[in-house]
Motif scaffolding. Structure first.
Motif, PDB file in Angstrom:
ATOM      1  N   VAL A 117      -6.151   6.494   8.547  1.00 38.19           N
ATOM      2  CA  VAL A 117      -5.220   6.251   7.444  1.00 38.19           C
ATOM      3  C   VAL A 117      -4.079   5.336   7.877  1.00 38.19           C
ATOM      4  O   VAL A 117      -3.742   4.366   7.187  1.00 38.19           O
ATOM      5  CB  VAL A 117      -4.661   7.582   6.900  1.00 38.19           C
TER       6      VAL A 117
ATOM      7  N   VAL B 199      -7.140   2.966   0.207  1.00 38.56           N
ATOM      8  CA  VAL B 199      -7.377   1.876   1.157  1.00 38.56           C
ATOM      9  C   VAL B 199      -7.755   2.375   2.546  1.00 38.56           C
ATOM     10  O   VAL B 199      -8.033   1.567   3.438  1.00 38.56           O
ATOM     11  CB  VAL B 199      -6.163   0.931   1.240  1.00 38.56           C
ATOM     12  N   ALA B 200      -7.786   3.686   2.736  1.00 40.95           N
ATOM     13  CA  ALA B 200      -8.299   4.237   3.986  1.00 40.95           C
ATOM     14  C   ALA B 200      -9.830   4.261   3.997  1.00 40.95           C
ATOM     15  O   ALA B 200     -10.434   4.697   4.971  1.00 40.95           O
ATOM     16  CB  ALA B 200      -7.751   5.642   4.222  1.00 40.95           C
ATOM     17  N   SER B 201     -10.437   3.776   2.925  1.00 40.66           N
ATOM     18  CA  SER B 201     -11.896   3.688   2.848  1.00 40.66           C
ATOM     19  C   SER B 201     -12.302   2.268   2.504  1.00 40.66           C
ATOM     20  O   SER B 201     -11.536   1.507   1.897  1.00 40.66           O
ATOM     21  CB  SER B 201     -12.443   4.638   1.780  1.00 40.66           C
TER      22      SER B 201
ATOM     23  N   ARG C  10      -7.915  -3.192   8.186  1.00 37.24           N
ATOM     24  CA  ARG C  10      -8.933  -3.617   7.222  1.00 37.24           C
ATOM     25  C   ARG C  10      -8.352  -4.606   6.213  1.00 37.24           C
ATOM     26  O   ARG C  10      -8.957  -5.648   5.910  1.00 37.24           O
ATOM     27  CB  ARG C  10      -9.508  -2.385   6.512  1.00 37.24           C
TER      28      ARG C  10
ATOM     29  N   SER D 198     -10.612  -0.010  -0.533  1.00 43.72           N
ATOM     30  CA  SER D 198     -10.020  -1.309  -0.211  1.00 43.72           C
ATOM     31  C   SER D 198     -10.602  -2.411  -1.085  1.00 43.72           C
ATOM     32  O   SER D 198      -9.872  -3.274  -1.600  1.00 43.72           O
ATOM     33  CB  SER D 198     -10.233  -1.641   1.261  1.00 43.72           C
TER      34      SER D 198
ATOM     35  N   THR E  66       0.844  -1.201   0.000  1.00 42.75           N
ATOM     36  CA  THR E  66       0.000   0.000   0.000  1.00 42.75           C
ATOM     37  C   THR E  66       0.880   1.252   0.000  1.00 42.75           C
ATOM     38  O   THR E  66       2.002   1.240   0.502  1.00 42.75           O
ATOM     39  CB  THR E  66      -0.941   0.029   1.213  1.00 42.75           C
TER      40      THR E  66
ATOM     41  N   ALA F  92      -6.666   1.422   8.044  1.00 41.20           N
ATOM     42  CA  ALA F  92      -6.489   0.904   6.686  1.00 41.20           C
ATOM     43  C   ALA F  92      -5.720  -0.412   6.713  1.00 41.20           C
ATOM     44  O   ALA F  92      -6.059  -1.375   6.009  1.00 41.20           O
ATOM     45  CB  ALA F  92      -5.750   1.928   5.820  1.00 41.20           C
TER      46      ALA F  92
ATOM     47  N   ASN G   1       1.742  -3.273   4.656  1.00 38.67           N
ATOM     48  CA  ASN G   1       0.947  -2.103   5.009  1.00 38.67           C
ATOM     49  C   ASN G   1       1.892  -0.918   5.216  1.00 38.67           C
ATOM     50  O   ASN G   1       2.376  -0.661   6.313  1.00 38.67           O
ATOM     51  CB  ASN G   1       0.147  -2.379   6.276  1.00 38.67           C
TER      52      ASN G   1
END
Length: 264
Positions: free
Chosen positions: A112, A67-69, A119, A73, A13, A116, A88
């Protein structure tokens, strides 16, 4: 030491630049197929052009998405539904006087830098355990242990990652999957160069500005210079390999001796 990651798929990421891009290149050189992630398709495409020029025989995948949402993701995991190596790396940082950090900023840094990663781990770890092989890594920071007064909110998130990594390592116990965090020290990236100039005279040439920054703001560094992204990537590649099969639940230091402790 030969590291062969052929047949493995990695997702890194925040890998369009800096440490993330160096990790993507390092994993690709060892034979992994690497999904490159950034928030926009444009930033990912630009990074892929650079990475393919740097590692021409490698296989890279474009995996844009925030990917913070949740939606972002899912967008990324649609590209790489089976991940063998999850790094990560995504993170934001910046200086702020402690008493001026708002609730919204505290939440943003946590979402963030920590949520993230949680998740994606939640999405990938089960499959790794079913296949009896996998690697999950969290790019933490010396700031996880040596909390900087000028960015407490950032340090808090990196401390959280150490706990997350240790906890998920226990979830994966005995499965053949390892979960670790990497304590990166002060590293030279574009963002860090901007940060250095926030704290020292912006008119100084870079080499001198770096020396002033290390002397005045990171004097405990034994390396006495900023770390290069490739030096962080080397540790990540090793931890991704079969050679590191007995290392799990650990916080591994690549900090240039910055953390003044015998063990993390």
């Amino acid at each position: 030491m030969h590291i062969d990651l052929a047949g493995k798929t990695a997702l890194v990421t925040g890998s369009t630049q800096g440490i993330g891009a160096a990790i993507a290149a390092g994993l690709a050189r060892s034979g992994a197929r690497v999904a490159v992630n950034g928030r926009s398709a444009e930033s990912v495409d630009s990074a892929l052009d650079r990475l393919r020029a740097e590692v021409p025989d490698a296989e890279f995948l474009a995996a844009p998405g925030d990917v913070a949402s949740d939606d972002g993701s899912r967008q990324v995991l649609d590209v790489v539904p089976q991940v063998d190596i999850l790094v990560n790396n995504l993170g934001i940082f910046g200086s702020r006087p402690a008493l001026e950090i708002s609730d919204d900023e505290w939440r943003r840094y946590f979402e963030v830098n920590v949520l993230a990663a949680v998740r994606l781990t939640r999405a990938c770890l089960g499959g790794m355990m079913e296949r009896s092989w996998g690697r999950v890594q969290y790019i933490a920071s010396d700031a996880a242990i040596v909390i900087p007064a000028e960015m407490i909110h950032y340090g808090m998130t990196k401390t959280s990652l150490l706990a997350v990594a240790r906890g998920f390592a226990k979830v994966a116990a005995g499965s053949g999957v390892t979960v670790n965090s990497v304590l990166a020290g002060p590293t030279r990236t574009g963002g860090v160069e901007d940060f250095v100039y926030e704290l020292v005279d912006s008119q100084l040439p870079w080499d001198e500005a770096q020396r002033v920054f290390m002397r005045e703001h990171r004097p405990q560094s034994l390396l006495q210079r900023l770390i290069e992204p490739e030096e962080i990537a080397s540790m990540v590649v090793y931890l991704s390999s079969l050679l590191a099969s007995a290392t799990t639940g650990a916080a591994i230091r690549v900090d240039g001796g910055y953390i003044d402790a015998i063990v993390p």
